[in-house]
Design a protein around this motif. Sequence first.
Motif, PDB file in Angstrom:
ATOM      1  N   ILE A  97      39.186  31.220  36.852  1.00 35.68           N
ATOM      2  CA  ILE A  97      38.731  32.331  35.925  1.00 35.68           C
ATOM      3  C   ILE A  97      38.604  31.792  34.378  1.00 35.68           C
ATOM      4  O   ILE A  97      36.997  31.755  34.544  1.00 35.68           O
ATOM      5  N   PHE A 106      33.941  37.642  39.650  1.00 37.52           N
ATOM      6  CA  PHE A 106      34.515  37.226  40.458  1.00 37.52           C
ATOM      7  C   PHE A 106      35.280  38.879  40.697  1.00 37.52           C
ATOM      8  O   PHE A 106      36.138  39.091  41.230  1.00 37.52           O
ATOM      9  N   ASP A 110      36.210  37.640  44.099  1.00 31.92           N
ATOM     10  CA  ASP A 110      37.233  36.641  44.397  1.00 31.92           C
ATOM     11  C   ASP A 110      37.197  35.441  44.401  1.00 31.92           C
ATOM     12  O   ASP A 110      38.351  35.058  45.321  1.00 31.92           O
ATOM     13  N   THR A 111      36.758  34.897  44.412  1.00 29.33           N
ATOM     14  CA  THR A 111      36.847  33.220  44.727  1.00 29.33           C
ATOM     15  C   THR A 111      38.193  32.576  44.324  1.00 29.33           C
ATOM     16  O   THR A 111      38.643  31.555  45.116  1.00 29.33           O
TER      17      THR A 111
END
Length: 215
Positions: A97, A106, A110-111
């Motif tokens: 992030i 995110f 939230d990859t």
Amino acid sequence: MLLVAEHVSHMPANTSCHQFCIGVSRRIADVMCHRWIGRRQPLPDPVDRPAASAVVYSRLRREIWMVGDCQCLVDGTLFENAKPYEAELARRRADIISHSATPEQFLVNDTAREQILPDMMRIMRQQQNVDYAVIDGAHIPEQHVVVLPIDFQPHEIVLASDGYPFLCPTLEESEAALARQLADDPLNIGTFQATKGCMKGNTSFDDRAYIRFRV
């Protein structure tokens, strides 16, 4: 959670931590395999079965039992029982992030968590109730259960779930510390790092339970 609470509320006052671990596991396994699956068979894959943590105070035995990732304060001293792998995965997520040009994305999708999920699932399959303890119907390795003896002096005790990133002596202080964390770092990638953040529309990033009492 409801099954664990029900089990605790009905077990004899002189129950030991060992008896609790055996009894609550049997209770979960019985319900999971009979009521949910419909027939007696081996427990599902660790990834596919529900799991809970519990922190219990035995008044008769003067002990605190910590099964899974929970926490407590005894006269202001913090005791934790965190999963051993979470800190490293949290650092990896935070790094992903932090190197993004638009970290706010995110909060919606939230990859970064998705990227660490395969390792989380692999660790659960290989290490759950082997290298760390949870309540999921399987045998609980008691060497990973924290048992804190409490002497017969007066003490103030706080038992809580890990939804409080900064556990404080009062609920008001703990909620205030959580509110500051959610306002300043909702993704949980700074001073406090976690494998998930507070997604948009949610009030926090994890469940919260808190009780304070004197003995």
